[in-house]
Design a protein around this motif. Sequence first.
Motif, mmCIF file in Angstrom:
data_model
loop_
_atom_site.group_PDB
_atom_site.id
_atom_site.type_symbol
_atom_site.label_atom_id
_atom_site.label_comp_id
_atom_site.label_asym_id
_atom_site.label_seq_id
_atom_site.Cartn_x
_atom_site.Cartn_y
_atom_site.Cartn_z
ATOM 1 N N TYR A 11 0.803 -1.239 0.000
ATOM 2 C CA TYR A 11 0.000 0.000 0.000
ATOM 3 C C TYR A 11 0.822 1.268 0.000
ATOM 4 O O TYR A 11 0.321 2.314 -0.386
ATOM 5 C CB TYR A 11 -1.086 -0.019 1.071
ATOM 6 N N THR A 14 0.769 1.968 -3.691
ATOM 7 C CA THR A 14 -0.522 2.390 -4.275
ATOM 8 C C THR A 14 -0.904 3.774 -3.762
ATOM 9 O O THR A 14 -1.465 4.581 -4.501
ATOM 10 C CB THR A 14 -1.630 1.353 -3.975
ATOM 11 N N MET A 15 -0.565 4.068 -2.507
ATOM 12 C CA MET A 15 -0.784 5.441 -2.006
ATOM 13 C C MET A 15 0.039 6.431 -2.814
ATOM 14 O O MET A 15 -0.430 7.519 -3.167
ATOM 15 C CB MET A 15 -0.364 5.555 -0.541
ATOM 16 N N THR B 195 -4.005 -0.918 -0.124
ATOM 17 C CA THR B 195 -4.524 0.285 -0.782
ATOM 18 C C THR B 195 -4.034 1.564 -0.117
ATOM 19 O O THR B 195 -3.179 2.229 -0.660
ATOM 20 C CB THR B 195 -6.063 0.244 -0.836
ATOM 21 N N SER B 196 -4.524 1.897 1.060
ATOM 22 C CA SER B 196 -4.089 3.169 1.632
ATOM 23 C C SER B 196 -4.138 3.174 3.152
ATOM 24 O O SER B 196 -4.777 2.334 3.773
ATOM 25 C CB SER B 196 -4.929 4.319 1.088
ATOM 26 N N ALA B 197 -3.444 4.170 3.716
ATOM 27 C CA ALA B 197 -3.307 4.314 5.166
ATOM 28 C C ALA B 197 -3.923 5.642 5.608
ATOM 29 O O ALA B 197 -4.299 6.464 4.779
ATOM 30 C CB ALA B 197 -1.819 4.292 5.533
ATOM 31 N N PHE B 200 -2.561 8.844 4.131
ATOM 32 C CA PHE B 200 -3.015 9.280 2.816
ATOM 33 C C PHE B 200 -4.215 10.214 2.951
ATOM 34 O O PHE B 200 -4.298 11.244 2.275
ATOM 35 C CB PHE B 200 -3.379 8.066 1.954
#
Lengths: 433, 433
Positions: A11, A14-15, B195-197, B200
């Motif tokens: 991730y 992807t971020m 995907t994201s944290a 983000f």
Amino acid sequence: MPSTALLTDHYELTMLQAALRGGTAHRRSVFELFARRLPEGRRYGVVAGVGRALDAIEDFRFDDESLAVLRDGNVVDESTLEWLAAYRFTGDIWGYAEGDAYFPYSPLVIVEGTFAEAVLLETLLLSIYNHDSAIASAASRMTQAADGRPCIEMGSRRTHEEAAVASARAAYVAGFASSSNLAARQRYDVPTAGTSAHSFTLLHDTEADAFRAQVDSLGVGTTLLVDTYDIAEAVRLGVEVAGTGLGAVRIDSGDLGVLAHQVRAQLDSLGATATRIIVTSDLDEYAIAALASAPVDGYGVGTQLVTGSGHPTSGMVYKLVARGSGQPGDDGELVSVAKKSTDKISVGGRKFALRRRRPNGTAEAEIIGIGTPPVDDGDDRDLLVQLVRGGEVVGREPLSAARDRHVAARAELPLEAQQLSKGEPVIETVHLP
Amino acid sequence: MPSTALLTDHYELTMLQAALRGGTAHRRSVFELFARRLPEGRRYGVVAGVGRALDAIEDFRFDDESLAVLRDGNVVDESTLEWLAAYRFTGDIWGYAEGDAYFPYSPLVIVEGTFAEAVLLETLLLSIYNHDSAIASAASRMTQAADGRPCIEMGSRRTHEEAAVASARAAYVAGFASSSNLAARQRYDVPTAGTSAHSFTLLHDTEADAFRAQVDSLGVGTTLLVDTYDIAEAVRLGVEVAGTGLGAVRIDSGDLGVLAHQVRAQLDSLGATATRIIVTSDLDEYAIAALASAPVDGYGVGTQLVTGSGHPTSGMVYKLVARGSGQPGDDGELVSVAKKSTDKISVGGRKFALRRRRPNGTAEAEIIGIGTPPVDDGDDRDLLVQLVRGGEVVGREPLSAARDRHVAARAELPLEAQQLSKGEPVIETVHLP
């Protein structure tokens, strides 16, 4: 050196892709690595892994092989791959120096750069700090319990083979005298030690044959393992074979306290008064402390060291705490940011950190704040040192410096830091203003 | 590949030196890798690390750099260094296949060769098996608790950076669907995801900006993290931005069971009936089981996976169990050997191992013995496969084979293996004769 770039969570990339596409990737950002709490009951933590982190940052490049993995797996798109191919961290990093103590919310690492370049380091920095600090924090309790008697790190076989090397290094930072791990000698000049195992005795037709072979080859200063068959007989035999100059005997099973007294008496009665007694066998800091009054000359510690004595990881996190406003004409002004979930609070903003000390030198508080630090009355110790400047590592130091720092940092803590029992952190973390 | 030879305890080499000097180094020897017990309360263990061990054995050579370390450190003498320079394992290795279950005293690896060549592999084999099996054993409980819902390995940041890669691999063997670790994709083709944290979301001026950037770049099938600020508002916003085709939402804090029900109801009311709910946040097998009735579509597991859910190491040991008699005219007859200390018993001799099964296919005992195995009534399963023959690796297999084997081996166990509560191993280990 092989690239460290893929020792990273999917991730992060992807971020990065989404931020590059959305135009926010280049916002100036401040990330902070910290622990919300110490492992339950621990009085202090020990920072370790700093030197390893600096090595890993230098080797953090997306080489052709890494890029091919990301391309073939459709992890990110072509424009992101292009960006990654040119990636190199160009920002600044400050952090606690290796071997220092830490407490809840101590800003152990502060990374300033663009979001894109700083977010990519998250996984790797956390892996290194979470692991190495867990080991050093346990090791410090053990060396404290050993009260000057040498501790020997022997846990390589109980943990991942590379974690073993890092564990040997972290234990050395926290006062261990030596390690069994040869790669730790190779990479970090950690002194290594070791003599023989039960298999060596069993290989021979008799214990006497085994002892003679060992002494012939390794000299009378060697350490003989005396618990393969009968300890008293082995001790007698060891002195017979090596003479009263026998270096040491190792006891690896049984009631170590009782056995140490018996073996000491026997060695003394045989005239081997300088022969040392090394004990091993699932020792932890409590077992070490319990042997304080036994005639033991050294502790070999394995499993409990490399598993952090019940706390194999440190619970550290890496959080965005401030970022550029993103407004036109933004000249570097930072906006503090923080997540609002009630059970995981971050405190926003770029920090300073001081260890406040009483005039007698004893630490009394961890002072953390945003902006200008309070005027130093002479007793505060600034905790943040620059580690990376404009992408260049500037904070490298010999491991002996970390080792010395740990002795000093631990000595500075209130006396309660020496208690092995569960309790609160020995100093409070104070957030200013 | 870099040499793995120094990922080894110092004493393996000093034992070697003494045995070379004493003339016993070339005695034919059988070493066995096994665990005396499972971690407390566990019903079964899972073998992992076999493929990694085979790679490591192939790379176990003392290159010039390794030899220089040993010479400069006076670890061993010149004649030992000469012997090491030519070292290559030329013996045979049998072992349990990767992904299979194991029990106390299961002979997980049997190494036959000279003492000299077999003893050198001790530390590295133990490191790999102790670590990887600990992770796989925990992972198996988690995938069992998840009962078909996918488990995603996300623990890289909580463990040493290389242990992270091995953990992702071991979790995959034990049924995890994917990992966050990109190096696990690179080295072992483990599927990766992410995907994201929170960082983000915080990077952006508003949560809406963040969600738009993510969906624009990663597509509506992405997973949006919805707990940075207010979950209900984030879910509403997520569906507004991505439409009812939104792939998934991730909840990373709070009471996951309650929140999953609320979010499911909200998603359904918005028409996003196919949007999945992924939960993360310190999950272990118990938390996964507790969410069985919640509308959860996937579990992200981090810390508890990579720390073996309370048991970060497997307690496996590597013991000399038999050796050549050393007598003139010895034509390969082996003498069983065992240490006599009362608290650490080894059973001597080269073993066979069978999983005895009832006619319905359910495992009922681990049969271990020395010499000729009992006549197979058709229900026994031979557990040992040849991994190395005359120094050549012959047991390599695709990771998918280990993954399939794990499903079959677990299905074969008595129903009690599915219980997460503490208990005895689900089958007994029977030593024959």
